[in-house]
Motif scaffolding. Sequence first.
Motif, PDB file in Angstrom:
ATOM      1  N   ARG A   1      14.882   1.599 -10.236  1.00  0.00           N
ATOM      2  CA  ARG A   1      14.285   0.750 -11.275  1.00  0.00           C
ATOM      3  C   ARG A   1      15.330  -0.211 -11.837  1.00  0.00           C
TER       4      ARG A   1
ATOM      5  N   GLN B   1       4.197   2.010  -6.591  1.00  0.00           N
ATOM      6  CA  GLN B   1       5.183   1.399  -5.700  1.00  0.00           C
ATOM      7  C   GLN B   1       6.481   2.186  -5.691  1.00  0.00           C
TER       8      GLN B   1
ATOM      9  N   ARG C   1      -1.108   2.993 -21.765  1.00  0.00           N
ATOM     10  CA  ARG C   1      -0.819   2.493 -20.417  1.00  0.00           C
ATOM     11  C   ARG C   1       0.046   3.466 -19.616  1.00  0.00           C
TER      12      ARG C   1
ATOM     13  N   VAL D   1       6.993  -4.856  -3.959  1.00  0.00           N
ATOM     14  CA  VAL D   1       7.473  -4.559  -5.304  1.00  0.00           C
ATOM     15  C   VAL D   1       7.568  -5.881  -6.068  1.00  0.00           C
TER      16      VAL D   1
ATOM     17  N   PRO E   1       8.794  -2.400 -10.504  1.00  0.00           N
ATOM     18  CA  PRO E   1       7.835  -1.697  -9.657  1.00  0.00           C
ATOM     19  C   PRO E   1       6.782  -0.978 -10.487  1.00  0.00           C
ATOM     20  N   THR E   2       5.566  -0.902  -9.960  1.00  0.00           N
ATOM     21  CA  THR E   2       4.560  -0.043 -10.569  1.00  0.00           C
ATOM     22  C   THR E   2       4.911   1.405 -10.250  1.00  0.00           C
ATOM     23  N   ALA E   3       4.252   2.337 -10.935  1.00  0.00           N
ATOM     24  CA  ALA E   3       4.495   3.755 -10.669  1.00  0.00           C
ATOM     25  C   ALA E   3       4.169   4.091  -9.216  1.00  0.00           C
TER      26      ALA E   3
END
Length: 320
Positions: A266, A281, A136, A303, A277-279
Amino acid sequence: MTQSVDDAMRGFNPVLPLAVALSGGADSVALLVACAQKWPEQVVALHINHGLQAAADSFEAHCRALCLQLNVPLRVQQVDAGKQPGQSPEDAARQARYRAFRALALVDTTQPTIRSIAIAQHADDQVETILLALSRGAGLAGLSAMPAHWQREGVDYYRPFLTVAGADLRAWLALRGIPFVEDPTNHDARFTRNQIRATVTPALQTAFAHYRDTFARSAAHAAQAQQLLEEVAVGDLYSIGRDGDGAPRIKALQALSRARQANVLRHWLRSVHAAVPTAAQLTELLDQVSACTTRGHRIHIKVGSGFVQRNIDCLTWYNP
């Protein structure tokens, strides 16, 4: 680093009384038997019935019979593991389990409060977790895999078998003639973990005989590095946060390197707002922070379940 069941149990010394999460499968049965032998009359079993498959009631029946044989009290709770929008079924079941564990640990107020719960994940589960994290594109937190000990809502959780191979647990049970149930989903190829178990780990065993040890060592290195990042993030948020609510001040944030900006953002989102957050975002948020050089610059980025936005000279997060 891999150990026998007996060696792992010698190094396991939680605060008593102890609760053991019991599914009825080989791993949890071995853990319950070993704990009940080491601490007679100090162990309680917790069984969570998710009701997600036809065999759920037979699992519960097996747990009841085993606990009767071992003279171990059994506490059972049925849970609704329905997932929320955007949540995986596995995560929904995991969250439901932990809520139920805590509730079951506190259910009998006439006995000493249970503050320790043991879970039976083993060395092979740890390898699968690391491989899933790699697949992932996870960062250090994901590559740290499963901790052997952690706290959650005032309860200490332990995984004493993280250094024991799954085959050794089954051999330990076979030697003692102790039965367990097989979860039929363990062979369902629709689940990624089962694909890893069937194809990837046998190949690793052939190519790298000590892969469990080396994977565990890498996870430990990642966990140590992640702890260092957390310590840096705590200090950075203290220095750039607004008095009162700790909201990151944009100009102070811009004075940090981009890597430290990502690290502290983060940390702020996760620790203060329970938002991850996603990478993509986080990259967009960092770009917007970098571009925020005028009074009228607007920041409004999705987010998690909410949004990060600019509020005068700070970043704030809100859930509409």
